[in-house]
Design a protein around this motif. Structure first.
Motif, PDB file in Angstrom:
ATOM      1  N   ARG A 164      -7.585  -0.768   2.917  1.00  0.00           N
ATOM      2  CA  ARG A 164      -7.093  -1.904   3.707  1.00  0.00           C
ATOM      3  C   ARG A 164      -5.820  -2.489   3.108  1.00  0.00           C
ATOM      4  O   ARG A 164      -4.903  -2.888   3.833  1.00  0.00           O
ATOM      5  CB  ARG A 164      -8.185  -2.962   3.823  1.00  0.00           C
ATOM      6  N   ALA A 165      -5.748  -2.545   1.780  1.00  0.00           N
ATOM      7  CA  ALA A 165      -4.539  -3.044   1.116  1.00  0.00           C
ATOM      8  C   ALA A 165      -3.353  -2.129   1.413  1.00  0.00           C
ATOM      9  O   ALA A 165      -2.234  -2.585   1.686  1.00  0.00           O
ATOM     10  CB  ALA A 165      -4.768  -3.158  -0.389  1.00  0.00           C
ATOM     11  N   ARG A 204      -2.174  -2.665   4.987  1.00  0.00           N
ATOM     12  CA  ARG A 204      -1.386  -3.881   5.131  1.00  0.00           C
ATOM     13  C   ARG A 204       0.055  -3.655   4.672  1.00  0.00           C
ATOM     14  O   ARG A 204       1.007  -4.112   5.321  1.00  0.00           O
ATOM     15  CB  ARG A 204      -2.017  -5.038   4.347  1.00  0.00           C
ATOM     16  N   GLU A 205       0.220  -2.925   3.583  1.00  0.00           N
ATOM     17  CA  GLU A 205       1.579  -2.631   3.102  1.00  0.00           C
ATOM     18  C   GLU A 205       2.330  -1.739   4.080  1.00  0.00           C
ATOM     19  O   GLU A 205       3.523  -1.940   4.327  1.00  0.00           O
ATOM     20  CB  GLU A 205       1.493  -1.960   1.722  1.00  0.00           C
ATOM     21  N   ALA A 251       1.860  -1.568   7.299  1.00  0.00           N
ATOM     22  CA  ALA A 251       2.208  -2.366   8.482  1.00  0.00           C
ATOM     23  C   ALA A 251       3.406  -3.241   8.203  1.00  0.00           C
ATOM     24  O   ALA A 251       4.308  -3.382   9.044  1.00  0.00           O
ATOM     25  CB  ALA A 251       1.005  -3.206   8.896  1.00  0.00           C
ATOM     26  N   ALA A 252       3.470  -3.824   6.994  1.00  0.00           N
ATOM     27  CA  ALA A 252       4.615  -4.667   6.641  1.00  0.00           C
ATOM     28  C   ALA A 252       5.894  -3.836   6.565  1.00  0.00           C
ATOM     29  O   ALA A 252       6.975  -4.292   6.960  1.00  0.00           O
ATOM     30  CB  ALA A 252       4.343  -5.355   5.305  1.00  0.00           C
TER      31      ALA A 252
END
Length: 355
Positions: free
Chosen positions: A345-346, A349-350, A352-353
């Protein structure tokens, strides 16, 4: 996150603080170390500050770790290009360096006896994101540890530490006992951590814990209540609360005078897809002034973790040879599975950013 970082997307988060070295490893002699796929060089400038640069000279690509420190610069050992503490070219014999490209600079923090590096977006790096270690700054705790380089995926080590059932078999002569197999395991997950717990009441202490009981001035042959509470937190840290208390005195919650307890410290820093740096140790609250006991515990841990090393490296060889084989997921694997999910998940998130 810049495009270069996004392009190197692999199996670990990058926007995080990783242990790169113990503080005493980094001096005026440059230290080369690969962290999360990046070749880095660490050194102390003349002022004492720790610096991390990409281990790649902008001139001809030579490893800067083969150079030397001069004042506040790192001098390449190939042709003498000197870079300042931000990676910017400073001087070079017979050359004007004003238009030379810089070497990449990585944010670093020296705290808790370790050097921490942030391999991701420098704009996201801040000291308040560093994993808190209150025991490392308290005189009420003693700590001793070491470093292993292990040729396996760092997540295999996380699996290993979040399921201690293997102790009965891999560590039969030190911390293993049959009651570990028999005691039920519980797994809890929050946004910040994954915790697996096991409690064993009225058992005999195995050899390592007999030694710890002696160190705590408690009878080593008395029946004990034993516990293991494994805590995973991002990016790849596992803190394991372990201990034994005289049976019937409250177990995990027993008075400190009735138990020998500690925190097994595990920082697992990825190097490549199939290797990692394993910073291990033990922080304890009993007999904290006894340096001989610290050395004895360190030696015992080194033996225990050497047994893990052999198993994990052989496991990696099997998995690399048979990458398409599916593995079982049992109830004892829940801690590792949930920890991997937190890592995934981490990373997502990266990504997606970055997009």
């Amino acid at each position: 996150m810049d495009r270069e970082t996004a392009a190197r997307r692999t199996t670990w988060p990058l926007d995080a603080w990783y242990v790169a070295a113990s503080a005493d490893e980094v001096g005026t002699k440059p230290l080369g170390r690969q962290i999360t796929g990046f070749r880095m060089v660490f050194f102390r400038s003349e002022s004492g500050d720790v610096v991390a640069l990409e281990d790649f000279c902008p001139h001809r690509g030579a490893p800067l770790s083969l150079g030397f420190v001069r004042g506040e610069t790192l001098v390449c050992g190939y042709h003498g290009l000197a870079l300042d503490c931000r990676g910017r070219p400073d001087t070079m014999p017979g050359q004007q360096v004003g238009k030379f490209p810089s070497a990449r600079h990585f944010p670093v923090i020296e705290r808790y006896g370790f050097i921490w590096v942030w391999p991701g977006d420098p704009a996201e790096a801040s000291a308040d994101k560093l994993h808190p270690l209150p025991w490392a700054e308290s005189p009420d705790w003693a700590y001793g540890g070491g470093l292993f380089h292990i040729a396996c995926d760092y997540r295999l080590m996380i699996d290993n530490l979040m399921d201690l059932t293997h102790e009965t078999y891999v560590h039969a002569s030190s911390i293993g006992q049959k009651e570990i197999d028999e005691a039920p395991v519980t797994t809890e997950a929050t946004a910040q951590e994954v915790v697996t717990s096991r409690h064993m009441d009225n058992v005999s202490a195995p050899p390592f814990w007999r030694m710890a009981l002696r160190g705590a001035n408690l009878p080593e042959d008395a029946p004990v209540d034993r516990w293991q509470r494994c805590r995973f937190s991002l990016p790849s840290h596992v803190m394991i609360e372990v201990g034994v208390a005289l049976a019937g005195e409250g177990g995990y919650h027993a008075d400190p005078a009735k138990k020998a307890s500690s925190i097994v410290v595990d920082f697992i820093t990825p190097e490549t897809e199939t290797s990692h740096w394993y910073f291990w140790g033990m922080a304890r609250q009993f007999s904290v002034e006894d340096s001989a006991l610290t050395d004895q515990i360190r030696e015992g841990q080194a033996k225990i973790f050497s047994e893990d090393l052999e198993m994990l490296e052989q496991q990696q060889r099997n998995l690399s040879q048979y990458p398409d084989r599916r593995l079982l997921k049992l109830n004892i694997d829940a801690g590792g599975v949930r920890s991997r999910l937190m890592i995934d998940r981490a990373i997502a998130r990266e990504q997606a950013a970055a997009e």
